[in-house]
Design a protein around this motif. Structure first.
Motif, PDB file in Angstrom:
ATOM      1  N   LEU A  56       0.825  -1.204   0.000  1.00  0.00           N
ATOM      2  CA  LEU A  56       0.000   0.000   0.000  1.00  0.00           C
ATOM      3  C   LEU A  56       0.863   1.259   0.000  1.00  0.00           C
ATOM      4  CD1 LEU A  56      -2.822  -1.048   2.499  1.00  0.00           C
ATOM      5  CD2 LEU A  56      -3.017  -0.785   0.017  1.00  0.00           C
ATOM      6  N   GLU A  57       1.982   1.211   0.735  1.00  0.00           N
ATOM      7  CA  GLU A  57       2.897   2.353   0.733  1.00  0.00           C
ATOM      8  C   GLU A  57       3.485   2.558  -0.661  1.00  0.00           C
ATOM      9  OE1 GLU A  57       5.693   1.481   3.790  1.00  0.00           O
ATOM     10  OE2 GLU A  57       4.211   1.651   5.420  1.00  0.00           O
ATOM     11  N   TRP A  58       3.810   1.470  -1.340  1.00  0.00           N
ATOM     12  CA  TRP A  58       4.355   1.582  -2.697  1.00  0.00           C
ATOM     13  C   TRP A  58       3.315   2.141  -3.668  1.00  0.00           C
ATOM     14  CZ3 TRP A  58       2.998  -0.638  -7.383  1.00  0.00           C
ATOM     15  CH2 TRP A  58       3.895  -0.418  -8.438  1.00  0.00           C
ATOM     16  N   LEU A  59       2.069   1.682  -3.548  1.00  0.00           N
ATOM     17  CA  LEU A  59       1.021   2.180  -4.432  1.00  0.00           C
ATOM     18  C   LEU A  59       0.810   3.684  -4.283  1.00  0.00           C
ATOM     19  CD1 LEU A  59      -1.717  -0.614  -4.201  1.00  0.00           C
ATOM     20  CD2 LEU A  59      -0.484   0.100  -6.257  1.00  0.00           C
ATOM     21  N   ALA A  60       1.028   4.200  -3.071  1.00  0.00           N
ATOM     22  CA  ALA A  60       0.833   5.629  -2.821  1.00  0.00           C
ATOM     23  C   ALA A  60       2.054   6.457  -3.210  1.00  0.00           C
ATOM     24  CB  ALA A  60       0.499   5.861  -1.351  1.00  0.00           C
ATOM     25  N   SER A  61       3.177   5.804  -3.504  1.00  0.00           N
ATOM     26  CA  SER A  61       4.391   6.519  -3.895  1.00  0.00           C
ATOM     27  C   SER A  61       4.271   7.000  -5.334  1.00  0.00           C
ATOM     28  CB  SER A  61       5.605   5.600  -3.749  1.00  0.00           C
ATOM     29  OG  SER A  61       5.562   4.574  -4.739  1.00  0.00           O
ATOM     30  N   PRO A  62       5.097   7.958  -5.746  1.00  0.00           N
ATOM     31  CA  PRO A  62       5.054   8.411  -7.151  1.00  0.00           C
ATOM     32  C   PRO A  62       5.234   7.263  -8.141  1.00  0.00           C
ATOM     33  CG  PRO A  62       6.329   9.941  -5.824  1.00  0.00           C
ATOM     34  CD  PRO A  62       6.018   8.768  -4.931  1.00  0.00           C
ATOM     35  N   GLU A  63       6.139   6.343  -7.833  1.00  0.00           N
ATOM     36  CA  GLU A  63       6.341   5.201  -8.725  1.00  0.00           C
ATOM     37  C   GLU A  63       5.098   4.334  -8.805  1.00  0.00           C
ATOM     38  OE1 GLU A  63       9.248   1.257  -9.171  1.00  0.00           O
ATOM     39  OE2 GLU A  63       9.455   2.634  -7.458  1.00  0.00           O
TER      40      GLU A  63
END
Length: 274
Positions: free
Chosen positions: A256-263
């Motif tokens: 979930l943290e990755w999905l919210a990142s710019p990438e």
């Protein structure tokens, strides 16, 4: 007596005559006249005597004394009556939902949304859009979308086991307002749109709002396992905040943290079907 002391004659619509009063605020006799009750009876009420009190009279007294909703409900308790259902705080309503928007935006990178009593979605954060597929082109009603949105159905691994709970919780909400036309409209639309809902509705199961475990297969991040928690806001009892918390399985928090990142946002911009 303390509430009576804080209301001026001018606030109550009475002339003050310009003369100073021995005590601040309204007199007992003035409250009695404005509330439409006898002066002696009102004095007995203040003194806590064992008298018969109706909700209509308490509401009249609450109006004259300019009680807040919390104070009005407390007055019912003091009089030995069941308090009425909470009302929305006008000051909280006047903010335009800014506090609630801050709440769900602060919950990022985890999904969060807010719905009214009919399950209409009032607002949602960006994680709810990315993970749950919330978007403007849906019905914007959470239970209708649960049964009719093909994108959510395709992602929800736990859809079948959660459907029973979702319907039971919605029936519980309906049971609080059995003659409400708004609930009747939603139920009628659901029955027409979804035979699955119609079958579950006829089981007449009841369940209080609480937590639901959800397993979702995201087209970019893969399996996500979250726990949704529904909570009431005391200042806005007509609204429910639904917060999704990542569970330890499938490294959900990191995904979930990755999905919210710019990438992650770039990668989710054009997801594959489903």
């Amino acid at each position: 007596m303390s509430r009576r002391a804080r209301v001026t004659p001018a606030q109550a619509g009475l002339p003050d005559g310009g003369a100073r009063r021995r005590t601040p605020g309204l007199r007992r006799e003035e409250v009695a006249v404005l509330a439409g009750v006898g002066a002696s009876w009102y004095q007995w009420l203040e003194q806590g005597r064992d008298i018969s009190v109706s909700p209509q009279v308490l509401d009249a007294v609450a109006r004259v004394l300019r009680l807040s909703d919390a104070e009005r409900r407390h007055l019912y308790v003091l009089a030995g009556l069941n308090p009425p259902a909470p009302r929305a705080d006008p000051a909280y309503e006047a903010s335009g939902g800014e506090q609630l928007r801050r709440l769900i935006d602060t919950w990022m990178p985890y999904p969060a949304h807010i719905m009214d009593g009919y399950y209409n979605c009032v607002m949602y954060n960006h994680a709810a859009a990315m993970v749950l597929g919330m978007r403007p082109e849906t019905t914007q009603n959470c239970i209708l979308d649960f049964f009719t949105d093909p994108l959510y159905r395709a992602r929800s691994v736990s859809w079948e086991q959660n459907a029973e709970t979702v319907v039971a919780q919605f029936r519980s909400a309906c049971s609080d307002c059995p003659d409400d036309a708004g609930f009747q409209e939603v139920v009628a639309e659901l029955k027409q749109a979804s035979p699955e809902f119609a079958e579950l509705w006829e089981r007449r199961d009841i369940s209080a709002q609480g937590t639901i475990r959800k397993e979702l297969e995201h087209p970019v991040a893969g399996l996500l396992v979250v726990e949704s928690t529904a909570m009431k806001v005391p200042a806005r009892p007509d609204l429910t905040v639904v917060l999704h918390t990542p569970l330890p399985e499938a490294d959900t928090a990191a995904k979930l943290e990755w999905l919210a990142s710019p990438e992650g946002r770039r990668g989710s911009m054009y997801p594959v079907a489903g």
